[in-house]
Structures are given as structure tokens and as C-alpha cells.
Design a protein around this motif. Structure first.
Motif, PDB file in Angstrom:
ATOM      1  N   GLY A 240     -54.679  -1.278-170.389  1.00 11.86           N
ATOM      2  CA  GLY A 240     -53.966  -2.672-169.596  1.00 11.86           C
ATOM      3  C   GLY A 240     -54.642  -3.889-170.270  1.00 11.86           C
ATOM      4  O   GLY A 240     -54.449  -4.907-169.189  1.00 11.86           O
ATOM      5  N   ASN A 244     -60.819  -6.541-169.080  1.00  7.95           N
ATOM      6  CA  ASN A 244     -60.412  -7.029-168.259  1.00  7.95           C
ATOM      7  C   ASN A 244     -59.878  -6.103-166.793  1.00  7.95           C
ATOM      8  O   ASN A 244     -59.755  -4.931-167.563  1.00  7.95           O
ATOM      9  CB  ASN A 244     -58.465  -7.942-168.409  1.00  7.95           C
ATOM     10  CG  ASN A 244     -57.674  -7.752-167.291  1.00  7.95           C
ATOM     11  OD1 ASN A 244     -57.785  -7.459-166.580  1.00  7.95           O
ATOM     12  ND2 ASN A 244     -57.061  -9.280-167.844  1.00  7.95           N
ATOM     13  N   GLY A 247     -56.454  -4.811-165.959  1.00  6.13           N
ATOM     14  CA  GLY A 247     -55.945  -4.075-166.575  1.00  6.13           C
ATOM     15  C   GLY A 247     -56.291  -2.426-166.692  1.00  6.13           C
ATOM     16  O   GLY A 247     -55.630  -1.940-167.098  1.00  6.13           O
ATOM     17  N   LEU A 298     -51.405  -5.422-171.132  1.00  9.44           N
ATOM     18  CA  LEU A 298     -50.420  -5.593-170.275  1.00  9.44           C
ATOM     19  C   LEU A 298     -51.269  -7.024-169.712  1.00  9.44           C
ATOM     20  O   LEU A 298     -49.968  -7.914-168.697  1.00  9.44           O
ATOM     21  CB  LEU A 298     -50.020  -4.631-169.459  1.00  9.44           C
ATOM     22  CG  LEU A 298     -49.620  -2.962-169.573  1.00  9.44           C
ATOM     23  CD1 LEU A 298     -49.776  -2.412-168.598  1.00  9.44           C
ATOM     24  CD2 LEU A 298     -48.077  -3.795-169.687  1.00  9.44           C
ATOM     25  N   MET A 299     -52.805  -6.843-169.177  1.00  6.12           N
ATOM     26  CA  MET A 299     -53.200  -8.196-168.716  1.00  6.12           C
ATOM     27  C   MET A 299     -53.497  -8.919-169.532  1.00  6.12           C
ATOM     28  O   MET A 299     -54.474  -9.894-168.764  1.00  6.12           O
ATOM     29  CB  MET A 299     -53.983  -7.309-167.572  1.00  6.12           C
ATOM     30  CG  MET A 299     -52.590  -7.236-165.982  1.00  6.12           C
ATOM     31  SD  MET A 299     -53.072  -6.017-165.201  1.00  6.12           S
ATOM     32  CE  MET A 299     -53.128  -7.365-163.845  1.00  6.12           C
ATOM     33  N   SER A 301     -55.460 -11.446-171.669  1.00  3.47           N
ATOM     34  CA  SER A 301     -55.551 -12.615-172.847  1.00  3.47           C
ATOM     35  C   SER A 301     -55.529 -12.809-173.772  1.00  3.47           C
ATOM     36  O   SER A 301     -55.823 -12.577-174.609  1.00  3.47           O
ATOM     37  CB  SER A 301     -56.174 -14.108-172.114  1.00  3.47           C
ATOM     38  OG  SER A 301     -57.642 -13.116-171.853  1.00  3.47           O
TER      39      SER A 301
END
Lengths: 307, 348
Positions: A240, A244, A247, A298-299, A301
Motif C-alpha cells: 500500500g 501511508n 495504503g 500503491l498509494m 509518495s
């Protein structure tokens, strides 16, 4: 198609448990940039404490639902203190040490906890008392049990609560500030040691709930159960985007579904060459694939390494 | 060490198995043999963790690869009986290939990610060893492979008893000398490596990878090389282990083994050959010493509270924590590392 839906349901259930554990990893990582290797063991302790408590309370003649609630609360309490102690003993003294040091103490804590648990609860599998009255609903061939339903719903509620805590309260703001820049947060009057300790405590409370869920779902607890679960939850956190929170939730659910579908279909795809005994491999393959192709998850930064 | 001390030390090493055999019996010589194998493993991991600073938690996988290579090629399982001088280098080569396969995707990862991925890799290897008995029986699954050809180098049957110089040289003593020779070679290899251009590049990477890269060090290739070399030593050690033990099963290659080898390196003194050897000796002899703990508890408390296996792991766990808190450089560290860990660090 029915098998597909059934595996999807199983995967969602597993995935929400992974997500709860993954939140613990990701919160700690977000603040300390450290993998709390002992987190899986906290889950295990939570599960075993709950099993013992339920058995004990039922012996005293408590009604089953009350015993379960009391057991969950007690195991949360035990795990929260455990999380606090782990942070105090193994991580806080090493805040400025080389990166390898806290990782090695974490492995040490994990080994020690496993062995202590094996001394307390023995080396055999402990069955979860059958107090939860499991009902099942069937849609065609797909069966959903009330246990699966409650696991998913409770997990989602807890995750929503955690998001609220992190986004809306002053504690959450302090946590986010510490994660962004510990030094600056400290200058703004945030007691970062307290925040870090609280992060461990919250993560451990989630781990306790996850432990009870996983023990109830599989029907057993064991002193080594935390290892694989921890590893998979970590994979979920990485998938994720580590650090996060949403995530970790998405990663947990995705991983649970991938694993269930993989275990369900690997026999058909490979013509029976590989069976569902390879299901534990999927998590690792996902982990390695994510790290190679999309290390931020996936999420997550993209973060630059500070020179 | 002075020359006299060196000669004395060599004499002690050479007579150790004979004396142990007479004083304590074959069992303890066997323990010495295993200690030597562990030294080899620890020195191999030391290249990866100590020199290059890459935390590898799946190191036992390479040991397993070496062991299974030997087991498959010289046992009745496939009815192949390759000699040791062929299986050992092949096992080392295959292990090195696995090292590169593991290293390649993980190169970009920072320390803690790497630890998890290597850990996962170790588990994957074990899961495969456990399950590759269907549909084609390759590894014989959880039962493992037995009746592996014993340690033989050409006409030298190291597992047999010899009569020589009026003494009886039993199999375990002969194996000791072979393993000692291997360890000595590994020590020389490690020592030369440490002070070479490659070794210096590794310590540069360990200290600061970005700085190392900007100094023109090819960090990718050098990290791969560290993985491959560590894996090679693991493979050799595994091959010797399989031939010595005569039996391999996935149970010998669990995560705990990896952690134990890591403990040897860390407790002894990362990056310091002598320290790592001391760590390996202490940790491989310790379980045997702990066997006495069971009867002792029975005497003192009336029953066994903590069995030897749990006690060992519990002690390892606690030792790892205490060591990192109190003496992070290990029992016998390299002087540079001690200085580094006890100076006030400027944290990034």
C-alpha cells in the motif's frame, strides 16, 4: 464464478485482518522509519491472551458474549503495555544508533517473546473456544459466515476510527507532525517521545484485535502464529505504500484477496503441479514484485533519501 | 601474535580433536566439527553483513542450496554418486547463482526492506524444499534425503577409522581436519578480501552508499558480488554439512538457523574475522552446554521449567537485545568499528 466469489469473500476477511496488523507496521514506520519486527509477536500474544481469558471466564460462568468482550479488552490492555515496553526497552535507547541496531534488537524481542509464549502456553496448538455462534448465509454457492461479516465490519470501523484519530484530533496532528519532521515537531512543543510511545501503543491495540480475529477465524492459536502473519501484514504495508495509513488498509485487502485467489486457483492454473500448500509464497512474490517495480507502493509518495 | 604464539595456536588446533576425543568422547568432536561448519557460515554471512553492510536474514537458504546440491547428486535418491570434489564446487556455484538471483532485485532496497525480502527468500526456498516432492519427487519433501555419500576425497575415506602412527583416527576426527582446512582457507580468503580494493569499496558502501557511488564505486556490482561470495561460502558449507551428516531435510534450514548465524556475526563483532569466529564458537557450543540446564533445574526446582531448546532461543533473543544496547560492536570487534560506535554520532 462461485468459487471466485467465495475466494473473494475469504480474501476480504483475511485481508481486513492483514490490514489491521499492517496499520501497526506502517504507523511505526511512518514516524521512526523502522520496521517493528516484533509486531507479529504482539498479535500472537493478543490472540493467546484472549483465548486463555475466554476459557477462564467461561469457567467462572460468564455469559459467552461478555467473556469475549472482556477478553478482547484485556488482550488489548496486555498488548498495549507490551508495545510500550518494547518501545522503551528495544527502540528508544537506540534512537541515534546505526540502522542495523534497532533491527537486531527487534529480532531479539521477537525471539524472546516467542519463547516466553511457548513457556506460558506450551508448544501445541490451542483451540479457540467455540463461543461465537457462527451463522452462515448462502447466496447460491457462496457462503458468508457471521464471523467473516463481523471481522470485516469491525476492522472497517476500527480503521475509520483510526483515520479520524489521525486526521481530526490534536494527538493525530502531533503524530503527523512527528512523522514529517521530528526535529521541527519537537521545536513546536510536541513531546515526540510520548507520541512515539503512543504510536506503539495504538498499533499494539490494533494488533490485539487482529490477533483475536485471526484466532477466532482459524479456530486455533499457536506461539509461532505471529511470524507469518507479521510478514504478510508487512507485505501489505509495503504494497500500500509504507508510512501511508489508507495504503496499509488497501494493501491488506488486496493482499488477502490475491492470496485467497492464488491459493484457490494455483492448482487449476498449473494443472495440479503446484497446490495450495504454496499459498504462503504469494505474499513474498507480491512483496518482491512491488519492491522491484513500484517500491513506493500503491498509494505511497516518493521520498528522497536524505543525504 | 608472535611466531611462538602462532605455532602454539596451530598445535592446539591440530591436537584439539584428539584430546577432545580422549577426554570427552566422539560426541564432542562432532560438536567441534559442527562448530567449524558454523564458523564457515558465519564468515560467509560476515562478507554480506559485516563488510558490505547488507542485512541478510535468509542466509540459511544458501546453506540449504549447497546441502541439497550435494544430497541430490550423491545419494541413492536419484542413484547418482558424484564425488565430493565435483558436488562441492557445483553446490557453491549454484548457491552463488541463487545469491545473484536474490541480490539483483533487492539492490535498490534500504537495510530494513532488504532484511524482509531476504527473510522471505529464505522461507520461499524452505517452502519449495518442503513441497517439491510432487508431482515429480525432487527433494523428497519433509522427509528429506538420507544415505548421502559420506565424506570421501578420492581414496581418502574420511568417514572410516584409520590406524596411523599408533593411533586410531575415527571419522569425526578426520572430518575435523578437512573442515579445519576449509575454515583456514576461508579465513585467508576473507582476510585478503577485507584489505583488497573490493573490501575497501564494500566498507565505503556500508558507511555511506551515496558517497561511495559518487566516488565512482559501482555499488550495484559490488553488492551483487558480496551476495554471491557470501552465498558461495554458504554453499560450500552446506555441501560439507550434507556429506558429514549423511542426511538433509528442510527442518535444518529454518529462519531460526539464519537468525542464529546472524547472532554469531553480530555478537562476535561484525566485520572482524576473529570476532566472528569467537561468536560462532560460543554460539555453537552453547546449546550443548545448555543441555546441562535441564537436569540442573530438576535438581533445584524439582521439574524442568524451561527446556534446553527454548532456553537457548530465549537467551539468544535476550543476548541480541542486551548486546545492541550495551556493546553494539560485539564481543571482539575491529578497532575501527569500536571507535565508530562509541564516538558521538551526528544523526542525519
Amino acid at each position: 464464478m462461485d468459487i471466485f466469489l467465495q475466494q473473494l469473500v475469504n480474501g476480504l476477511t483475511l485481508g481486513s485482518i492483514y490490514a489491521l496488523v499492517a496499520l501497526g507496521y506502517t504507523m511505526v514506520y511512518g514516524i521512526l522509519e523502522l520496521i517493528n519486527f516484533a509486531h507479529g509477536e504482539v498479535v500472537m500474544v493478543g490472540a493467546l491472551v484472549a483465548i486463555s481469558t475466554i476459557n477462564g471466564l467461561l469457567g467462572l460462568g460468564w455469559p459467552a458474549p461478555l467473556a469475549v468482550v472482556a477478553a478482547v479488552l484485556l488482550s488489548m490492555l496486555v498488548c498495549m503495555s507490551l508495545g510500550f515496553i518494547i518501545e522503551r526497552v528495544a527502540y528508544r535507547p537506540l534512537r541515534n544508533a546505526p540502522r542495523l541496531a534497532p533491527l537486531i534488537t527487534a529480532i531479539g524481542i521477537s525471539m524472546a517473546l516467542q519463547q516466553v509464549a511457548s513457556l506460558i502456553w506450551g508448544r501445541s496448538y490451542i483451540s479457540f473456544p467455540s463461543v461465537v455462534n457462527v451463522q452462515s448465509w448462502a447466496w447460491g454457492e457462496v457462503i458468508v459466515t457471521s464471523l467473516q461479516f463481523s471481522i470485516v465490519v469491525i476492522s472497517l470501523l476500527i480503521m475509520a476510527g483510526l483515520m479520524g484519530l489521525v486526521q481530526k484530533t490534536s494527538l493525530g496532528r502531533a503524530m503527523r507532525a512527528t512523522a514529517q519532521n521530528p526535529a521541527a515537531a519537537q521545536l513546536m512543543g510536541v513531546n515526540i517521545h510520548r507520541i512515539i510511545a503512543l504510536t506503539f501503543i495504538i498499533g499494539s491495540a490494533l494488533a490485539a484485535v487482529a490477533g483475536v480475529m485471526v484466532a477466532a477465524y482459524y479456530g486455533v492459536g499457536h506461539y509461532t502464529m505471529g511470524f507469518m502473519l507479521g510478514l504478510k501484514a508487512f507485505t501489505a504495508a509495503v504494497l500500500g505504500g509504507i508510512g501511508n495509513l489508507p495504503g496499509a488498509m488497501v494493501g491488506g485487502l488486496v493482499l488477502g484477496i490475491v492470496e485467497s485467489l492464488g491459493a484457490g486457483y494455483i492448482g487449476d492454473i498449473t494443472g495440479g503441479v503446484l497446490g495450495s500448500n504454496y499459498k504462503d509464497v504469494f505474499a513474498f512474490l507480491v512483496l518482491i514484485a512491488v519492491l522491484i517495480f513500484h517500491p513506493t507502493g500503491l498509494m505511497g509518495s516518493r521520498s528522497r533519501e536524505k543525504v | 601474535m608472535t611466531r611462538v604464539q602462532k605455532i602454539l595456536f596451530a598445535m592446539v588446533l591440530l591436537t584439539l580433536p584428539l584430546v577432545t576425543d580422549l577426554a570427552l568422547g566422539h560426541g564432542w568432536v562432532r560438536i567441534l566439527d559442527f562448530a567449524l561448519l558454523y564458523i564457515m557460515l558465519a564468515l560467509g554471512l560476515n562478507i554480506v553483513v559485516g563488510y558490505a553492510g547488507l542485512l541478510d536474514l535468509g542466509y540459511v537458504a544458501f546453506f540449504a542450496v549447497g546441502a541439497y546440491c550435494n544430497a541430490l547428486l550423491s545419494s541413492p535418491h536419484f542413484n547418482l554418486h558424484w564425488p565430493l570434489w565435483a558436488t562441492l564446487p557445483l553446490g557453491a556455484l549454484v548457491a552463488a547463482a541463487f545469491g545473484v538471483v536474490l541480490g539483483a532485485p533487492t539492490l535498490k532496497l534500504r537495510g530494513d526492506y532488504l532484511a524482509i525480502v531476504t527473510l522471505g527468500f529464505g522461507e520461499i526456498i524452505r517452502i519449495f524444499l518442503n513441497n517439491l516432492n510432487r508431482p515429480i519427487n525432487i527433494t523428497n519433501g519433509p522427509q528429506g534425503i538420507d544415505l548421502i555419500d559420506p565424506l570421501r576425497l578420492g581414496p581418502l575415506q574420511l568417514d572410516q577409522s584409520w590406524h596411523f602412527l599408533g593411533l586410531e583416527w575415527v571419522g569425526v576426527v578426520n572430518s575435523y581436519y578437512l573442515f579445519l582446512l576449509a575454515v583456514v582457507l576461508v579465513v585467508i580468503f576473507s582476510h585478503r578480501l577485507e584489505n583488497s580494493r573490493i573490501g575497501r569499496a564494500w566498507s565505503a558502501i556500508r558507511e555511506d552508499e551515496i558517497a561511495a557511488r559518487s566516488m565512482g564505486i559501482n555499488t550495484r556490482n559490488l553488492k551483487l558480488l558480496a551476495f554471491a561470495m557470501g552465498a558461495t561460502l554458504g554453499g560450500v558449507s552446506g555441501g560439507l554439512f550434507a556429506a558429514f551428516q549423511g542426511f538433509v531435510s528442510p527442518e535444518s534450514f529454518t529462519l531460526m538457523e539464519s537468525v542464529m548465524i546472524l547472532c554469531m556475526v553480530v555478537l562476535g563483532g561484525m566485520g572482524h574475522i576473529a570476532g566472528v569466529i569467537i561468536g560462532a564458537v560460543i554460539l555453537s557450543i552453547l546449546p550443548e552446554a545448555l543441555r546441562a540446564a535441564g537436569p540442573l533445574q530438576e535438581q533445584l526446582l524439582g521439574h524442568v521449567v524451561v527446556d534446553a531448546a527454548s532456553l537457548r532461543l530465549l537467551l539468544f533473543g535476550v543476548a541480541l537485545i542486551l548486546m545492541m544496547l550495551l556493546r553494539p560492536e560485539g564481543i571482539y570487534p575491529a578497532s575501527s568499528r569500536r571507535r565508530e560506535l562509541h564516538s558521538t554520532r551526528v544523526s542525519s
